[in-house]
Design an enzyme around this catalytic site. Structure first.
Site, short mmCIF file in Angstrom:
data_model
loop_
_atom_site.label_atom_id
_atom_site.label_comp_id
_atom_site.label_asym_id
_atom_site.label_seq_id
_atom_site.Cartn_x
_atom_site.Cartn_y
_atom_site.Cartn_z
N ILE A 174 0.83 -1.19 0.00
CA ILE A 174 0.00 0.00 0.00
C ILE A 174 0.88 1.26 0.00
CG2 ILE A 174 -1.88 1.22 1.13
CD1 ILE A 174 -2.55 -1.65 0.07
N GLU A 376 -0.99 -2.33 -10.20
CA GLU A 376 -2.20 -1.87 -10.88
C GLU A 376 -2.44 -2.63 -12.18
OE1 GLU A 376 -2.61 2.41 -10.85
OE2 GLU A 376 -1.52 2.51 -8.96
#
Length: 397
Positions: A174, A376
């Protein structure tokens, strides 16, 4: 048939196809402002940040003053810029470092976009103005230790307890996690199995964000776990406008679009470093730029940088026109990140031994791009997205 009578402009090595002429005056002004910011605030320091494995938190308010945090969103202190202008900013930011572009991308295209698109008016008013100013930093909790390319297999749960929600689980990889003031966390609800997003202030009891160390890529970026140990949230913490994977996937598509541009910024920085080095490095009594094999490398790098820039610009114009599909973004990310990796690796060879030092930007960009090609949406997954669009057959299941 008419023939042009004016002579074409002189070739510019740093803009071989004269892409500058395709930009509006406003787009060039944004590019110049972000490029100057990166030169003044990033380029001279980022090698040290990379070596130390950090990025200064105080950079966020400066990026807020520049106007790039959530710049493509409307209202709430955001600039309301076009998608193309946002992409240009991402290119210039990543020419400095992928970690800087990641900070901006996670802030604006993931955390802020989630609240802006799927949040309540109260959530927007509470968080977006501060986030646009860089006064509050956000992170986005979707990926888990065992759930990366398949977010539907997430194990983080949200269960009702009276009017409250209780979140329990773990998120991984993260960006901004341990410096964030707010986390947008996605969890599967135990009552109906739907995926919902939650706005979680990071000072909530039970929330922690241990930083991930020993990275060899994206070192000028904060990467953390998120640990949610029965985090109790009020009913109004849930994002009210979505209850499916459509929520987080829409955010990821926004961020992937920025990567299409950003990767070419990293490639451009590597190409320019190699071009300059080849012209000044003397071997056998002449600059190495005079040797055929080095010219071939420079030509191939220039091709990929210019081709990738045109692809990004075309996708930007499509996004502004409302014709861009997620599958188009997949092609952009797959093509431009792979191209950028090739450019970085070739530039590293041109610089020889100097190519592995942080005195030059090349090895830093090369290492960073090894993360960009994965996060991503991996290159493999984007290939399958394109394959499904071409054939009508899903290879995921």
């Amino acid at each position: 048939m008419t023939t042009a009578t004016t002579a074409p402009p002189a070739l510019q090595p740093h803009d071989y196809l004269n892409v500058d002429a395709l930009l509006s005056d406003e787009e060039r002004a944004i590019r110049d402002a972000v490029r100057a910011f990166v030169q003044d605030n990033v380029v001279g320091q980022v090698g040290d940040w990379f070596e130390q494995g950090t990025i200064p938190r105080e950079l966020a308010p400066e990026l807020g003053k520049l106007g790039v945090l959530g710049m493509h969103l409307e209202g709430y202190g955001c600039a309301g810029a076009t998608a193309t202008a946002y992409g240009i900013a991402c290119l210039e930011l990543e020419a400095g470092d992928s970690g800087v572009r990641s900070l901006v991308s996670v802030q604006g295209s993931l955390a802020m976009f989630a609240i802006w698109r799927w949040g309540s008016e109260e959530q927007k008013q509470e968080w977006l103005p501060r986030m646009a100013a860089g006064e509050a930093i956000g992170c986005f909790g979707l990926t888990e230790p065992d759930s990366g390319s398949d977010p539907g297999s997430m194990r983080t749960t949200a269960r009702r307890d009276g009017d409250d929600w209780i979140l329990h689980g773990q998120k991984m990889w993260i960006t901004n996690g341990s410096i964030a003031d707010v986390a947008v966390v996605w969890a599967r609800c135990s009552d109906d199995g739907k995926v919902r997003g939650f706005v979680v202030p990071t000072d909530t009891p039970g929330f922690s964000a241990p930083e991930i160390h020993k990275k060899m890529s994206l070192r000028a970026s904060i990467t953390s776990e998120l640990v949610l140990d029965d985090v109790r949230l009020p009913a109004d913490a849930v994002l009210p406008e979505v209850a499916s994977l459509k929520g987080p996937l829409s955010c990821l598509n926004e961020a992937r679009y920025g990567i299409v541009w950003g990767a070419i910024g990293a490639a451009r920085a590597c190409f320019e470093s190699a071009l300059d080095y080849a012209g000044t490095r003397i071997q056998f009594d002449k600059p190495i730029a005079s040797f055929q094999i080095q010219q071939q490398k420079l030509a191939n790098m220039a091709l990929e940088v210019n081709r990738g820039t045109l692809l990004a610009l075309h996708l930007g114009r499509m996004k502004d026109a409302g014709t861009l599909r997620p599958e188009h973004v997949s092609m952009g990310k797959l093509g431009n990140v792979n191209a950028a990796l090739d450019v970085a690796r070739t530039a590293r060879q041109v610089l020889g031994g100097n190519g592995i030092t942080l005195e030059y930007p090349v090895i830093r960009h090369m290492n960073n791009l090894e993360s960009v090609v994965t996060y991503e949406g991996t290159a493999d997954v984007h290939s399958l997205v394109i394959g499904q669009a071409l054939t009508g057959i899903s290879a995921f299941r």
